[in-house]
Design an enzyme around this catalytic site. Structure first.
Site, short mmCIF file in Angstrom:
data_model
loop_
_atom_site.label_atom_id
_atom_site.label_comp_id
_atom_site.label_asym_id
_atom_site.label_seq_id
_atom_site.Cartn_x
_atom_site.Cartn_y
_atom_site.Cartn_z
N ARG A 1 0.83 -1.22 0.00
CA ARG A 1 0.00 0.00 0.00
C ARG A 1 0.86 1.26 0.00
NH1 ARG A 1 -4.28 -1.86 4.65
NH2 ARG A 1 -5.28 -3.56 3.51
N ARG B 1 -3.47 6.34 1.25
CA ARG B 1 -4.04 7.49 1.96
C ARG B 1 -3.09 8.19 2.90
NH1 ARG B 1 -9.08 4.78 4.69
NH2 ARG B 1 -7.71 2.96 4.54
N ARG C 1 -7.09 11.42 -5.40
CA ARG C 1 -8.37 10.72 -5.23
C ARG C 1 -9.53 11.71 -5.23
NH1 ARG C 1 -10.13 5.96 -0.95
NH2 ARG C 1 -12.36 6.19 -1.24
N ASP D 1 -7.10 -2.65 -7.26
CA ASP D 1 -7.77 -3.26 -6.12
C ASP D 1 -7.80 -4.77 -6.32
OD1 ASP D 1 -9.49 -2.50 -3.61
OD2 ASP D 1 -10.56 -4.13 -4.61
N TYR E 1 -14.88 -12.35 -0.03
CA TYR E 1 -15.64 -11.12 -0.26
C TYR E 1 -16.89 -11.38 -1.10
CZ TYR E 1 -11.72 -8.32 1.50
OH TYR E 1 -10.75 -7.76 2.30
#
Length: 347
Positions: A23, A27, A36, A73, A150
């Protein structure tokens, strides 16, 4: 190009311990948050090759990293299967549809990766061109088991009761689902390699939920199928790293898949893993991401502990044991990366 990252995966000599961070485009970087915001939402960011390229390069402009990793993703394949991936603020990924029974699994289509996920391959090509040989580019996917969790749960879960219940109640159809996913993953990764990815990583985020028998049958078996599928297409030209979070107890079994490297989380010592697998595979990891909340001196101290555990001259890629947390100070990551490179010079 610095070849330290690829050389380490192939256990060849390196000039320093290579480092990249899971990652690393994310963020915790203010420039990522700004991009973003311009994109409008996370899926628009992922599906735009221009934006994906921009955020992939952002950490490389800040830090002396030894590899770039495609910004995307892990759930792009289920989205391409028609489940409708979206992200809710504070809730993480969700699907508009989920897999509930054998009929859903039987009817699940195998996507045309070249068409329905062309934006991923376009992003890989654009990133590779923009890198211009600066560092190698890593392509990636979620493992079939992780994707299935998921898809059956409809998103993330606290106890994963639905997917594990399906696994125990109807193993035949669970295997059918995992087979479909593994075939799609092979196509997906092959496309990334053809577009320019020089290394591949499989994220088995939820394999650690399983007991040993279930892990071997429902997770590892399908990662091995992926390794074999990619190597049948590309021989040993594209190293593959398998990362099972919570999988330290199974490193020997993971090494036996034919992968080139094993990603480790912080629940197993690097030296222990090396003693158990020997020189069969390279190792990636494995600092606890929460160390980055500590002071620079403590970050260096904990990084040295990890680095000191590895006794070979090559075959180690330094990384965190999982993704960097979104509220970490970027300057703390710089301290870590510089420390790793400086340590190699002291050996």
């Amino acid at each position: 190009m610095s070849f330290d990252y690829l050389n380490a995966l192939q256990k060849k000599p390196t000039s320093r311990t290579p480092v990249w961070i899971m990652r690393q485009a994310g963020r915790y970087l203010p420039e990522y948050r700004a991009t973003r915001k311009r994109a409008g939402d996370f899926m628009s960011l992922c599906k735009s090759p221009d934006f994906a390229c921009e955020v992939t390069l952002q950490p490389l402009d800040r830090f002396d990293l030894d590899a770039a990793i495609l910004f995307s993703d892990i759930l792009t394949i289920p989205d391409a299967m028609g489940l409708g991936l979206y992200f809710s603020e504070g809730e993480g990924p969700r699907f508009k549809k989920k897999i509930s029974n054998a009929i859903d699994i039987t009817n699940l289509p195998r996507p045309n990766i070249g068409e329905e996920l062309s934006y991923v391959n376009d992003a890989v090509s654009q990133i590779k061109k923009a890198l211009n040989g600066r560092v190698p580019l890593i392509g990636f996917t979620g493992s079939p088991w992780t994707l299935a969790t998921y898809m059956v749960e409809g998103g993330s879960s606290k106890n994963f009761s639905m997917v594990k219940g399906l696994m125990y109640e109807d193993p035949k159809h669970m295997h059918l689902l995992l087979d479909k996913l593994a075939d799609s993953v092979i196509d997906y990764l092959d496309g990334q390699v053809q577009a320019g990815a020089e290394s591949l990583m499989v994220f088995d985020t939820w394999g650690g939920l399983l007991n040993t028998e279930s892990y071997e049958n429902f997770s590892l078996r399908y990662m091995q199928k992926i390794v074999e599928g990619i190597k049948s297409k590309h021989q040993d030209s594209v190293p593959i790293t398998l990362f099972t979070k919570g999988g330290g107890m199974w490193v020997e079994k993971i090494a036996a898949t034919g992968c080139d490297a094993i990603g480790l989380d912080w629940t197993i010592e690097l030296g222990d893993a090396q003693n158990r697998v020997g020189s069969k595979v390279a190792l990636q990891g494995n600092l606890d991401p929460c160390v980055l909340y500590a002071s620079p001196d403590r970050i260096r101290e904990e990084a040295h502990k990890v680095l000191s555990q590895f006794t070979g001259n090559t075959g180690h890629v330094f990384n965190l044991g999982h993704g960097i947390s979104p509220d970490v100070d970027p300057e703390h990551l710089k301290v870590l990366i510089d420390c790793v490179h400086e340590f190699r010079g002291q050996v």
